[in-house]
Design an enzyme around this catalytic site. Sequence first.
Site, mmCIF file in Angstrom:
data_model
loop_
_atom_site.group_PDB
_atom_site.id
_atom_site.type_symbol
_atom_site.label_atom_id
_atom_site.label_comp_id
_atom_site.label_asym_id
_atom_site.label_seq_id
_atom_site.Cartn_x
_atom_site.Cartn_y
_atom_site.Cartn_z
ATOM 1 N N ARG A 28 -73.229 -112.710 -28.080
ATOM 2 C CA ARG A 28 -74.389 -111.769 -29.173
ATOM 3 C C ARG A 28 -74.295 -112.311 -30.513
ATOM 4 O O ARG A 28 -75.914 -112.306 -30.836
ATOM 5 C CB ARG A 28 -74.214 -110.303 -29.117
ATOM 6 C CG ARG A 28 -74.156 -109.749 -27.106
ATOM 7 C CD ARG A 28 -73.170 -108.761 -27.395
ATOM 8 N NE ARG A 28 -75.217 -107.474 -27.714
ATOM 9 C CZ ARG A 28 -74.611 -106.936 -28.452
ATOM 10 N NH1 ARG A 28 -74.021 -106.608 -29.978
ATOM 11 N NH2 ARG A 28 -76.085 -106.290 -28.485
ATOM 12 N N GLU A 82 -78.970 -95.090 -16.865
ATOM 13 C CA GLU A 82 -78.381 -96.371 -17.081
ATOM 14 C C GLU A 82 -77.900 -96.480 -18.258
ATOM 15 O O GLU A 82 -77.988 -98.134 -18.247
ATOM 16 C CB GLU A 82 -79.156 -96.781 -16.087
ATOM 17 C CG GLU A 82 -79.998 -96.327 -14.402
ATOM 18 C CD GLU A 82 -80.423 -97.334 -14.058
ATOM 19 O OE1 GLU A 82 -81.303 -98.085 -15.116
ATOM 20 O OE2 GLU A 82 -81.152 -97.565 -12.925
ATOM 21 N N TYR A 97 -78.594 -112.771 -30.514
ATOM 22 C CA TYR A 97 -79.888 -111.971 -30.576
ATOM 23 C C TYR A 97 -79.521 -111.483 -31.828
ATOM 24 O O TYR A 97 -79.847 -110.879 -33.035
ATOM 25 C CB TYR A 97 -79.179 -110.001 -29.803
ATOM 26 C CG TYR A 97 -79.405 -110.480 -28.437
ATOM 27 C CD1 TYR A 97 -80.323 -110.837 -27.372
ATOM 28 C CD2 TYR A 97 -77.697 -109.852 -27.687
ATOM 29 C CE1 TYR A 97 -80.005 -110.929 -26.399
ATOM 30 C CE2 TYR A 97 -77.512 -110.397 -26.038
ATOM 31 C CZ TYR A 97 -78.946 -110.210 -25.531
ATOM 32 O OH TYR A 97 -79.168 -110.496 -24.090
ATOM 33 N N CYS A 127 -68.585 -127.449 -29.988
ATOM 34 C CA CYS A 127 -69.747 -128.055 -30.766
ATOM 35 C C CYS A 127 -70.818 -127.993 -30.521
ATOM 36 O O CYS A 127 -71.696 -128.740 -30.135
ATOM 37 C CB CYS A 127 -69.067 -129.533 -30.004
ATOM 38 S SG CYS A 127 -67.466 -130.088 -29.815
ATOM 39 N N GLY A 163 -74.928 -98.601 -20.243
ATOM 40 C CA GLY A 163 -74.521 -99.629 -20.048
ATOM 41 C C GLY A 163 -73.623 -99.315 -21.633
ATOM 42 O O GLY A 163 -72.237 -99.866 -21.740
ATOM 43 N N TYR A 176 -72.010 -106.532 -22.480
ATOM 44 C CA TYR A 176 -72.374 -107.232 -22.472
ATOM 45 C C TYR A 176 -71.573 -108.904 -23.692
ATOM 46 O O TYR A 176 -72.637 -109.525 -24.364
ATOM 47 C CB TYR A 176 -73.756 -107.935 -23.019
ATOM 48 C CG TYR A 176 -74.581 -106.719 -22.385
ATOM 49 C CD1 TYR A 176 -75.015 -106.719 -21.471
ATOM 50 C CD2 TYR A 176 -74.736 -105.295 -23.545
ATOM 51 C CE1 TYR A 176 -75.866 -105.820 -20.586
ATOM 52 C CE2 TYR A 176 -74.979 -104.093 -22.630
ATOM 53 C CZ TYR A 176 -76.090 -104.325 -21.190
ATOM 54 O OH TYR A 176 -76.843 -103.945 -20.278
HETATM 55 N N1 LLP Z 1 -80.924 -100.301 -16.734
HETATM 56 C C1 LLP Z 1 -82.022 -100.910 -16.708
HETATM 57 C C2 LLP Z 1 -82.746 -101.310 -15.663
HETATM 58 C C3 LLP Z 1 -81.317 -102.864 -17.464
HETATM 59 O O1 LLP Z 1 -82.479 -103.475 -17.025
HETATM 60 C C4 LLP Z 1 -80.423 -101.997 -18.775
HETATM 61 C C5 LLP Z 1 -80.465 -103.381 -20.010
HETATM 62 C C6 LLP Z 1 -79.594 -100.804 -18.123
HETATM 63 C C7 LLP Z 1 -79.998 -100.011 -17.923
HETATM 64 C C8 LLP Z 1 -78.580 -100.647 -19.467
HETATM 65 O O2 LLP Z 1 -79.229 -100.567 -20.441
HETATM 66 P P1 LLP Z 1 -77.865 -100.326 -21.984
HETATM 67 O O3 LLP Z 1 -77.690 -98.894 -21.769
HETATM 68 O O4 LLP Z 1 -77.056 -101.191 -21.605
HETATM 69 O O5 LLP Z 1 -78.860 -100.858 -23.239
HETATM 70 N N2 LLP Z 1 -77.442 -108.920 -23.170
HETATM 71 C C9 LLP Z 1 -78.505 -107.617 -24.148
HETATM 72 C C10 LLP Z 1 -78.870 -106.046 -23.513
HETATM 73 C C11 LLP Z 1 -79.800 -106.531 -22.381
HETATM 74 C C12 LLP Z 1 -80.004 -105.041 -21.248
HETATM 75 C C13 LLP Z 1 -80.072 -106.092 -20.628
HETATM 76 N N3 LLP Z 1 -80.312 -104.048 -19.469
HETATM 77 C C14 LLP Z 1 -76.651 -106.832 -25.559
HETATM 78 O O6 LLP Z 1 -76.464 -107.578 -25.314
HETATM 79 O O7 LLP Z 1 -77.926 -106.478 -26.076
#
Ligand code: LLP
Length: 399
Positions: free
Chosen positions: A295, A256, A299, A325, A258, A354
């Site tokens: 981000r 999965e 983070y 601000c 992203g 993100y």
């Molecule tokens: N599957 C599940 C169950 C997840 O919770 C997530 C991400 C993904 C897949 C996808 O993960 P990726 O391949 O994108 O790393 N906002 C944060 C990242 C939070 C991810 C939350 N869950 C950032 O900007 O680094």
Amino acid sequence: MLINLAEVYGTPLYVYDGDLIVKRYKELFDFIKWSNLRIYYAMKANYNIAILRLLKEHDAYLDTVSPAEVKLALKLEYSPDHLLFTANNLTEEEMEEVQATGVLFNIGSLSRLRKYAKKYPNSKVCLRFNPDVVAGAHEKIQTGGNLTKFGILMQDVPKVKAIVKEFGLKVIGLHEHTGSGIKNTDKVFQSMKNLLSIAKKEDFPDLKFVDFGGGFKVPYNPTEQRIDYLKFGKGITQIFSAFCEEYGKELYMCFEPGKYIVAESGYLIVQVNTLKNNRGRLIAGTNSGFPQLIRPMFYNAYHHVLNLSNPYGDPKRYDLCGNICETGDRFAEDREIPELREGDYLAIQNAGAYCYSMGGIYNLRSMPSEILIADGKPKLVRKRMSNEELVDYIIDVSE
Ligand code: LLP
């Protein structure tokens, strides 16, 4: 091209390279050689409908996490069997709303499993386990181990089995997600092995797939080395094929991602409008801010910045700030950038994942417009709200 788009559409502006999105999506199939491979794009990373449509053309599956994500995907004519619904801390109403769509639930707590089973006995489910591996680019995005709210503990398999038996559930999938931006590929292998160690035929006889979540890292800093995904993919296939042999059936293997699919495709184009010298500390102000790309502030994430207007300028060190601000409203701190001049356009890189999707309208500034470039042609795929529209929206929702 980016400067040109900035001039035509104004800034701040999100620009996505659709060809790169497709390339990243497709290359996963080259890296992970498994005939029953499914890639569920984690739409939370970027749910722009043009991106979702683009991936649909390539038969992508989707990882969804809220009722509205499911509804958006269905509206774009993703078929329900191309979606997996992984929500956490759901309300009863949300559970019912999503269940009515026919999308498969990925359940990550014994409490929810019991409630779901009671209401929908004899149904199919996928179960999310905590892989007991701690990994990810920042503590806020690590999803394994004791400090996380996600997943069922692997030691609770007997409790799971009791619920499954009592309500006649059919567990067709097992799932884990370790974290986001995982640098150490051994940690991914370990998570896979941990989950597979409980995927025994006698405990879960109806499995069709195992889903290992997302987390594939891409470089954010140009000095970072890209992970050898070909090698990584080989390791993944080896582990999974050994498992399938033992299980006695070729299961589907799911991921999965992203970030991997969309992060590198995106740029946030901003314009410098105010320069300041605080006794030697150079402060550059721009016309965007952390609600539009959170981000770095949230983070401590590194996002590389290009000076599009003066790429060969003498490098100087800047705090690159926004127009919000708050003092923490910085895209970069003490960062070397080719000399900035008021009016220069900058591209903040790796803004595809993100960034827009975590955005908001704090300080009442509208989110930027978004452009998707596909086959070399740019297209406006979401328009920013004018200040008047934003004000009307605020009045609308509060009256
Ligand atoms: N599957 C599940 C169950 C997840 O919770 C997530 C991400 C993904 C897949 C996808 O993960 P990726 O391949 O994108 O790393 N906002 C944060 C990242 C939070 C991810 C939350 N869950 C950032 O900007 O680094």
